[in-house]
Design a protein around this motif. Structure first.
Motif, PDB file in Angstrom:
ATOM      1  N   VAL A  17      96.989  21.073   4.636  1.00  0.00           N
ATOM      2  CA  VAL A  17      98.100  21.883   4.141  1.00  0.00           C
ATOM      3  C   VAL A  17      97.627  22.799   3.017  1.00  0.00           C
ATOM      4  CG1 VAL A  17     100.320  21.760   2.926  1.00  0.00           C
ATOM      5  CG2 VAL A  17      99.893  20.267   4.876  1.00  0.00           C
ATOM      6  N   SER A  18      96.801  22.266   2.136  1.00  0.00           N
ATOM      7  CA  SER A  18      96.264  23.080   1.038  1.00  0.00           C
ATOM      8  C   SER A  18      95.377  24.204   1.562  1.00  0.00           C
ATOM      9  CB  SER A  18      95.463  22.206   0.072  1.00  0.00           C
ATOM     10  OG  SER A  18      96.284  21.279  -0.561  1.00  0.00           O
ATOM     11  N   LEU A  19      94.546  23.892   2.561  1.00  0.00           N
ATOM     12  CA  LEU A  19      93.705  24.929   3.170  1.00  0.00           C
ATOM     13  C   LEU A  19      94.559  26.034   3.778  1.00  0.00           C
ATOM     14  CD1 LEU A  19      90.890  22.928   5.003  1.00  0.00           C
ATOM     15  CD2 LEU A  19      90.556  24.744   3.333  1.00  0.00           C
ATOM     16  N   ALA A  20      95.594  25.645   4.505  1.00  0.00           N
ATOM     17  CA  ALA A  20      96.455  26.633   5.157  1.00  0.00           C
ATOM     18  C   ALA A  20      97.195  27.494   4.138  1.00  0.00           C
ATOM     19  CB  ALA A  20      97.448  25.932   6.076  1.00  0.00           C
ATOM     20  N   SER A  21      97.695  26.873   3.094  1.00  0.00           N
ATOM     21  CA  SER A  21      98.441  27.656   2.100  1.00  0.00           C
ATOM     22  C   SER A  21      97.516  28.576   1.318  1.00  0.00           C
ATOM     23  CB  SER A  21      99.212  26.741   1.161  1.00  0.00           C
ATOM     24  OG  SER A  21      98.333  25.922   0.427  1.00  0.00           O
ATOM     25  N   THR A  22      96.303  28.130   1.055  1.00  0.00           N
ATOM     26  CA  THR A  22      95.339  28.990   0.365  1.00  0.00           C
ATOM     27  C   THR A  22      94.927  30.156   1.258  1.00  0.00           C
ATOM     28  OG1 THR A  22      94.514  27.082  -0.865  1.00  0.00           O
ATOM     29  CG2 THR A  22      93.136  29.029  -0.853  1.00  0.00           C
ATOM     30  N   ALA A  23      94.699  29.885   2.529  1.00  0.00           N
ATOM     31  CA  ALA A  23      94.357  30.951   3.461  1.00  0.00           C
ATOM     32  C   ALA A  23      95.525  31.929   3.622  1.00  0.00           C
ATOM     33  CB  ALA A  23      93.970  30.359   4.813  1.00  0.00           C
ATOM     34  N   PHE A  24      96.745  31.417   3.593  1.00  0.00           N
ATOM     35  CA  PHE A  24      97.919  32.279   3.688  1.00  0.00           C
ATOM     36  C   PHE A  24      98.009  33.190   2.462  1.00  0.00           C
ATOM     37  CE2 PHE A  24     102.554  33.083   3.416  1.00  0.00           C
ATOM     38  CZ  PHE A  24     102.715  33.692   4.641  1.00  0.00           C
ATOM     39  N   GLY A  25      97.583  32.689   1.308  1.00  0.00           N
ATOM     40  CA  GLY A  25      97.553  33.503   0.092  1.00  0.00           C
ATOM     41  C   GLY A  25      96.596  34.671   0.220  1.00  0.00           C
ATOM     42  N   ALA A  26      95.587  34.517   1.064  1.00  0.00           N
ATOM     43  CA  ALA A  26      94.624  35.599   1.279  1.00  0.00           C
ATOM     44  C   ALA A  26      95.304  36.817   1.914  1.00  0.00           C
ATOM     45  CB  ALA A  26      93.476  35.119   2.155  1.00  0.00           C
TER      46      ALA A  26
END
Length: 77
Positions: A17-26
């Motif tokens: 979930v953290s990976l996905a949200s960080t990638a979404f921030g990109a």
């Protein structure tokens, strides 16, 4: 229930979930950089570059933690 929520970030699901949200921030940073280039705004462009560096670093840290969790699993090798 509170203990489960507390340890969620250290679980594989929490890391995903953290990976996905960080990638979404990109995506937001890319949009900010595009608008800064269109407006020829150097300060916003620098801000986008610093934010992008933070995102890359965050993704690397999360990936390392995910690999660490995988090292404990005998089946993953």
């Amino acid at each position: 229930m509170a203990k489960k929520a507390k340890n969620f970030k250290k679980s594989k699901t929490g890391l995903y979930v953290s990976l996905a949200s960080t990638a979404f921030g990109a995506l937001g940073v890319a949009k900010q950089a595009k608008m800064a280039r269109q407006d020829d705004d150097m300060l916003r462009l620098v801000d986008a570059a610093v934010s992008a560096a933070a995102i890359v670093t965050g993704l690397a840290i999360l990936y390392r933690e995910l690999k660490r969790l995988g090292d404990d699993d005998v089946l993953l090798g």
